[in-house]
Design an enzyme around this catalytic site. Structure first.
Site, PDB file in Angstrom:
ATOM      1  N   GLU A   1       0.814  -1.225   0.000  1.00  0.00           N
ATOM      2  CA  GLU A   1       0.000   0.000   0.000  1.00  0.00           C
ATOM      3  C   GLU A   1       0.842   1.267   0.000  1.00  0.00           C
ATOM      4  OE1 GLU A   1      -2.726   0.349   3.311  1.00  0.00           O
ATOM      5  OE2 GLU A   1      -3.649   2.144   2.509  1.00  0.00           O
TER       6      GLU A   1
ATOM      7  N   LYS B   1      -2.472  -2.069  -3.171  1.00  0.00           N
ATOM      8  CA  LYS B   1      -3.528  -1.221  -2.591  1.00  0.00           C
ATOM      9  C   LYS B   1      -3.147   0.241  -2.767  1.00  0.00           C
ATOM     10  CE  LYS B   1      -6.032  -0.332   1.711  1.00  0.00           C
ATOM     11  NZ  LYS B   1      -6.702  -0.971   2.843  1.00  0.00           N
TER      12      LYS B   1
HETATM   13  P1  13P Z   1      -9.449   3.856   4.187  1.00  0.00           P
HETATM   14  O1  13P Z   1     -10.252   3.136   3.146  1.00  0.00           O
HETATM   15  O2  13P Z   1     -10.285   4.432   5.302  1.00  0.00           O
HETATM   16  O3  13P Z   1      -8.476   4.827   3.582  1.00  0.00           O
HETATM   17  O4  13P Z   1      -8.576   2.752   4.943  1.00  0.00           O
HETATM   18  C1  13P Z   1      -7.947   1.811   4.191  1.00  0.00           C
HETATM   19  C2  13P Z   1      -6.672   1.439   4.823  1.00  0.00           C
HETATM   20  O5  13P Z   1      -6.444   0.295   5.146  1.00  0.00           O
HETATM   21  C3  13P Z   1      -5.654   2.481   5.014  1.00  0.00           C
HETATM   22  O6  13P Z   1      -4.442   1.884   5.344  1.00  0.00           O
END
Ligand code: 13P
Length: 340
Positions: free
Chosen positions: A177, A219
């Site tokens: 991510e 992500k």
């Molecule tokens: P949000 O969808 O609230 O941004 O959270 C996703 C997430 O895992 C952030 O690390």
């Protein structure tokens, strides 16, 4: 586990019509969420809230995996059944956030680097014992006048790749991510430029560190204008720009892309995902891994009261369903309860 398991599990996480619930708020973040509904954050209130999400009937039709926080992976429901078993029994893969949070990057005034690599191999072995099937690590990249720096992008990409390689070694599918934040007044083009740099450097590091692309999930943020930018683009523009950037930088060996919501409203996050899935055939699954955009209504409906659990579960089930439809480009805003 073998590589075959991580490949199969990565595909399962982004199976058609399904996506991931991010319920891995750290103790500090969940406190903010519970403060917003005037509920004290205790181990029990956190457990009760997560339990209502995980026991929502039928959610497994759209939810393939749930990202948990360390405390939650060790918790059991009020009936004594461990959450990881409850999820496996429903056909939902439990995952675990393994980073130790974004810390100030030395040598930079306002930038962050995500920490948590020390001792990670040992922690991953324990998470396997506790029933986890996948992991998550979030890098945070802020846009500013002279940010992000190359040093910030490289440090975060390097850590993401080291984490991903260690996860795969343990038989766990890494969710990678690199989040470019929505905060600021920048326009969509600037977000595109920074997202491109972040993705390019991340995949370069993943390649260098022998990460199996078939056994991971990306992500990313969507490519959107900053929250305080005057020009807010249409749903179609966001969808087109996001897909254009992803096509440039995400190899087709990656089975799926599961977006974060990053502060978008529930309806915006669903509409954007839907629009992307209307843009024709893609090299990867385009899915969701939302935190706030799956939970906001449920949290408001619950307000810490047992009698509100059915209403909160209905709100969560509705969002899961809407995002499940968006996976196929079959969502329409007229399906929302307050649509005229
Ligand atoms: P949000 O969808 O609230 O941004 O959270 C996703 C997430 O895992 C952030 O690390």
């Amino acid at each position: 586990m073998t590589t075959l398991d991580i490949v199969a599990n990565a595909q399962r996480m982004v199976a058609p019509g399904k996506g991931i619930l991010a319920a891995d708020e750290s103790t500090g973040t969940i406190q903010k969420r519970l403060d917003s509904i005037d509920v004290p954050s205790t181990e029990e209130s956190r457990r009760d809230y997560r339990q209502l999400l995980f026991t929502t009937a039928g959610a497994e039709a759209q939810i393939s995996g749930v990202i948990l926080y360390d405390e939650t992976l060790r918790q059991s429901g009020s009936d004594g059944v461990p959450f990881s078993k409850l999820l496996w029994d429903k056909g939902i893969l439990p995952g675990i956030k393994v980073d130790a949070g974004a810390k100030d990057l030395a040598g930079s005034r306002d930038e962050k680097v995500t920490e948590g690599l020390d001792g990670l191999r040992e922690r991953l072995a324990e998470y396997v014992e506790l029933g986890a099937a996948f992991t998550k690590w979030r890098a945070v990249i802020e846009i500013g006048a002279s940010m992000p720096s190359r040093a910030c992008l490289e440090a975060n990409a390097h850590a993401l790749a080291r984490y991903a390689a260690l996860s795969q070694e343990a038989g766990l599918v890494p969710i990678v991510e690199p989040e470019v934040l929505m905060d600021g007044g920048h326009d969509i083009e600037r977000c595109a430029e920074v997202t491109e740099a972040a993705l390019q450097l991340t995949f370069r590091e993943l390649f260098k560190q022998n990460v199996v692309l078939e056994g991971m999930v990306l992500k990313p943020n969507m490519v959107v204008p900053g929250k305080s930018c005057e020009k807010q683009n249409s749903v179609r523009e966001v969808a087109q720009m996001t897909v254009k950037i992803l096509r440039r930088h995400v190899p087709s060996a990656v089975p799926g892309i599961a977006f974060l919501s990053g502060g978008q409203s529930e309806v915006e996050a669903t509409a954007h995902l839907n629009e992307m899935n209307c843009l024709g055939a893609m090299p990867w699954e385009l899915s969701f891994s939302y935190g706030r955009a799956l939970q906001a209504s449920a949290l408001q409906a619950w307000r810490g009261k047992a009698e509100n659990v059915p209403a909160a579960q209905a709100a969560f089930a509705h969002r899961a369903k809407m995002n499940g439809l968006a996976r196929h480009g079959e969502y329409d805003s007229s399906m929302e309860p307050d649509a005229a």
